[in-house]
Scaffold this active site. Structure first.
Site, short mmCIF file in Angstrom:
data_model
loop_
_atom_site.label_atom_id
_atom_site.label_comp_id
_atom_site.label_asym_id
_atom_site.label_seq_id
_atom_site.Cartn_x
_atom_site.Cartn_y
_atom_site.Cartn_z
N TYR A 1 3.01 -24.49 21.58
CA TYR A 1 3.06 -25.73 22.35
C TYR A 1 3.62 -26.87 21.49
O TYR A 1 4.60 -27.52 21.87
CB TYR A 1 1.65 -26.06 22.82
CG TYR A 1 1.52 -27.27 23.73
CD1 TYR A 1 1.87 -27.21 25.07
CD2 TYR A 1 1.02 -28.47 23.24
CE1 TYR A 1 1.73 -28.31 25.91
CE2 TYR A 1 0.87 -29.58 24.06
CZ TYR A 1 1.23 -29.49 25.40
OH TYR A 1 1.09 -30.60 26.21
N THR B 1 -12.33 -36.68 17.48
CA THR B 1 -12.10 -37.74 18.47
C THR B 1 -10.86 -37.46 19.31
O THR B 1 -9.95 -36.74 18.92
CB THR B 1 -11.91 -39.12 17.81
OG1 THR B 1 -10.67 -39.12 17.08
CG2 THR B 1 -13.07 -39.47 16.89
N GLY C 1 7.10 -26.10 20.30
CA GLY C 1 7.95 -26.05 21.51
C GLY C 1 8.30 -27.47 21.96
O GLY C 1 9.46 -27.78 22.26
#
Ligand code: NAD
Ligand code: UDP
Length: 315
Positions: A146, A211, A149
């Site tokens: 991801y 976070t 990519g």
């Protein structure tokens, strides 16, 4: 009225974007392979003469759509669970998909916007993250299909702009939530809300001190449309997100409070390469687009909880 292609339009963010574009009176062509999206998300438009749905995988050459004015490229699974299920297909979606939308833009002289991501910053060593930060990404990890990519897609967008003069826009979206998230897509907001409503323990990964900064989808869509409408000279990348940062433990407590649920927290191992902190610098978005989010977490969570309640009740 413009002719607009939205890839990934049957997904969470894409369906909200299409709703806004249809309200503005545009003609919209949605291209989606329904991998993580659903026809339910776009069914309200199916009878409109201004709406066309094409079921297609953007890894393969796009179908003939004629002359278009604008292209929004959102097709790609966004939840780690989904994009890691078939990482090679995810990588191809980002790279081949980018090439195909860029070719369409080149052929039709359309403006083309890439939905990039805060994941291009990886597990950031600079906090908060401005667009100038080049990132800290593991090229061989489970998130790389991801992250890399999306980074590769950004490269292609800027090379098309430099090589062919293609009119590009790149936005980096930070964590977004809201109605039409898939209830089982594995992301933290949908997981926590569904678990709390079903009185199951909330699954916190790691110690919960990592976070994130969550943006409500309605705010995000406003920013996406403003970016597309901006002068051609504004290519980006531009961060779009809500700088309100909190830990996953704080999010869990907030969801428990708002659902009146007293279920427990269940701690699980932190997935590898999970970013420890993430917060957008949105000065560029404000300077160029006069955009900043207006819906804060409590109000956005209320709308999202109400949506999931109707899903559970089968309405
Ligand atoms: P989503 O999974 O709900 O939607 C993605 C859509 O793309 C789905 O309808 C899916 O069926 C479709 N799709 C996936 N692969 C495809 C392919 N090969 N061909 C055609 N269609 C395909 O995700 P989302 O949250 O709506 O994300 C939309 C876009 O925004 C994605 O590109 C994502 O990377 C980006 N983004 C989202 C977030 C977020 O927090 N939601 C954050 C950063 C970036
Ligand atoms: N997370 C969690 N419990 C869950 C799902 C996710 O604690 O049930 C954590 C996850 O490890 C990450 C954060 O919540 O630190 C955000 O995860 P999400 O998958 O929503 O988005 P991303 O990691 O892509 O930012």
């Amino acid at each position: 009225m413009k002719r607009i292609v939205v890839t990934g339009g049957a997904g969470f963010i894409g369906s909200h974007l299409i709703e806004r574009l249809m309200e503005q009176g545009h003609e919209v062509i949605c291209i989606d392979n329904l991998l993580t999206g659903s026809s339910e998300n776009i069914e309200q438009h199916q009878t409109s003469p201004n709406f066309t749905f094409i079921e297609h995988d953007i890894v393969y050459a796009l179908p003939e759509v004629g002359q278009v004015d604008e292209i929004y490229n959102l097709a790609c699974p966004a939840s780690p669970v989904h994009y890691q299920a078939d990482p090679i297909h995810t990588f191809k979606t980002n790279i081949m998909g980018a090439l195909h939308v860029l070719e369409l833009a080149r052929k039709t002289d359309a403006k083309v916007l890439q939905a990039s991501t805060s994941e291009v910053y990886g597990d950031p060593l600079v906090h908060p993250q401005p667009e100038t930060y080049v990132g800290h990404v593991n090229p061989i990890g489970i998130r790389s299909c991801y992250d890399e990519g999306k980074r590769g897609a950004e490269t292609l967008f800027f090379d098309y702009a430099r090589q062919f003069g293609t009119k590009i826009k790149v936005i980096r979206i930070f964590n977004t939530y809201g109605p039409r998230m898939h209830p089982e897509d594995g992301r933290v907001v949908s997981n926590f809300i569904m678990q709390a409503l079903k009185k199951k323990p909330l699954t916190v990964y790691g110690d919960g001190h990592q976070t994130r900064s969550f943006c409500y989808v309605g705010d995000l869509v406003g920013g996406i449309i403003k970016m597309m409408a901006s002068p051609d000279t504004l290519q980006g990348p531009i961060n779009l997100g809500n700088p309100n940062e909190f830990t996953m433990l704080e999010l869990a407590q907030q969801v428990l409070r708002m659902t009146n649920s007293n279920t427990s927290l269940q701690f699980h191992p932190l997935p590898s390469d999970d970013p420890k902190q993430r917060q957008p610098v949105i000065d560029e978005a404000f300077a160029h687009l006069k955009w900043k989010p207006t819906i804060m977490l409590e109000e956005g969570l209320r709308k999202t909880i109400d949506y999931f309640l109707t899903k559970i009740e089968g309405k």
